[in-house]
Design an enzyme around this catalytic site. Structure first.
Site, PDB file in Angstrom:
ATOM      1  N   SER A 158       5.492  29.608  50.942  1.00  0.00           N
ATOM      2  CA  SER A 158       5.532  28.335  50.225  1.00  0.00           C
ATOM      3  C   SER A 158       4.694  27.279  50.953  1.00  0.00           C
ATOM      4  CB  SER A 158       6.989  27.899  50.047  1.00  0.00           C
ATOM      5  OG  SER A 158       7.141  27.154  48.867  1.00  0.00           O
ATOM      6  N   LYS A 211      20.177   6.401  37.311  1.00  0.00           N
ATOM      7  CA  LYS A 211      20.156   6.005  38.712  1.00  0.00           C
ATOM      8  C   LYS A 211      20.979   6.954  39.580  1.00  0.00           C
ATOM      9  CE  LYS A 211      19.043   3.305  42.107  1.00  0.00           C
ATOM     10  NZ  LYS A 211      17.654   3.291  42.585  1.00  0.00           N
TER      11      LYS A 211
END
Length: 353
Positions: A158, A211
């Site tokens: 990765s 949020k």
């Protein structure tokens, strides 16, 4: 009587704490003297770089490719730097420090005696932001006209593969695992039904419906899934675009390879993700022959080592002596399971083993 016993226990505990503190101070002083000694005895200042802004030193180890001796390299003698990149790529941890790594690359770029870098990567990857910072720093180094090569240890997956991409030549050990071209943009757990079953309630005061996105006290909505997927997709396009550009592969070919899986060294070579398979000694020999016409440069190791302060030592000791408490009020084992292993979004290979 009970008060006397209590006072005795309290005093005994205080004495133990004072003894531990004194021992820690002595150890810290000894360590500081040792570090100072390392700095004063290190190779010439033209090559030695250090910073007071981070808890680290550059441990410089000179090693001849012909034997295991450790000669000093005189100022003016060209050398290749081997930079060890170990562990999760993030701001800082026990084996990795972003500031140290970026400063080391920058210093080597400016060092006229340095002719190339060999990255020695043993990493599962890490945060997108930090991985890309390292990639850009390496591209800048390479574009200055110096050589850039990578040797892969047991794992270069990765983000670990991401930062290897700008290298002119990538070699892996035959047992290396690499690839894992993909993105993790978040891991979310919904505990609302469990909380309701046991009568647990949680309220967060917020403005903006998304949020608190990702909180395990609220359901994860389809809109929020789309938001996080868009972030993941954008990072994925960046990753695949870099692999395509740096490895000279078509995007279609990279898309076929980039489903997040890991590859053995043999599979990676067959698919064009790396250039060769061999030992570290074979890598050095190849660079001598292929890129430097048998100039036989010395190799100088740069490896991050975290210097523990007395404060961090005492803090760790106090945590070991005291049962840790979860800020959320959840059991510690559950709190640890909910805590991300690396910042998101991430180019990270999360091994199931």
């Amino acid at each position: 009587m009970e008060n006397n016993d209590s006072n005795k226990k309290h005093n005994s505990g205080l004495v133990i704490l004072i003894i531990v503190a004194v021992v820690a101070i002595v150890l810290a002083i000894f360590q500081s003297v040792s570090v100072f000694s390392q700095k004063t005895k290190s190779a010439p200042k033209a090559h030695f770089k250090s910073t007071n802004s981070s808890p680290s030193i550059i441990k410089r180890l000179s090693r001849s490719k012909k034997d295991n001796s450790s000669p000093q390299i005189p100022v003016g003698e060209s050398y290749i730097a081997r930079i060890f990149i170990r562990g999760t790529i993030e701001d800082a941890n026990a084996t990795y420090n972003q500031e140290w790594l970026l400063e080391t690359i920058s210093d080597l770029k400016e060092d006229e005696d340095n002719v190339a870098i060999i990255l020695f990567i043993d990493s599962p990857g890490g945060a997108v932001y930090q991985a890309d910072e390292v990639y850009l720093a390496l591209v800048d180094y390479r574009d200055s006209g110096k050589g850039l090569y990578t040797y892969m240890g047991s794992l270069a997956a990765s983000g670990g593969y991401y930062i290897a991409c700008p290298s002119e030549y990538i070699m892996a050990n035959r047992n290396t695992l690499t690839g894992s071209i993909g993105v993790i943009s978040g891991q979310f757990l919904d505990l609302t039904e469990l909380m309701e079953k046991y009568g647990v309630k949680s309220t967060t005061i917020h403005t903006g419906k998304n949020k608190t996105m990702g909180s395990y006290t609220e359901p994860f909505t389809e809109e929020q899934k789309e938001i996080m997927q868009s972030i993941s997709d954008e990072c994925y396009e960046q990753f695949t675009g870099i692999v395509s550009k740096e490895r000279g592969l078509s995007l279609e070919k990279v898309y076929d390879l980039a489903d997040g899986r890991i590859y053995t060294a043999k599979q990676a070579k067959e698919n064009g993700l790396i250039d060769g398979i061999g030992t570290w000694e074979e890598m050095v020999e190849l660079i001598d022959r292929k890129f430097f016409d048998f100039n036989n440069y010395q190799i100088v190791d740069f490896s991050y080592e975290r210097t523990e302060s007395i404060y961090s030592y005492l803090w760790g000791l106090s945590k070991a002596l005291k049962k840790s408490e979860s800020n959320s009020g959840l059991p510690e084992i559950l709190e640890n399971a909910l805590t991300p292993k690396t910042p998101f979004p991430a180019y990270y290979y999360d091994s199931p083993f």
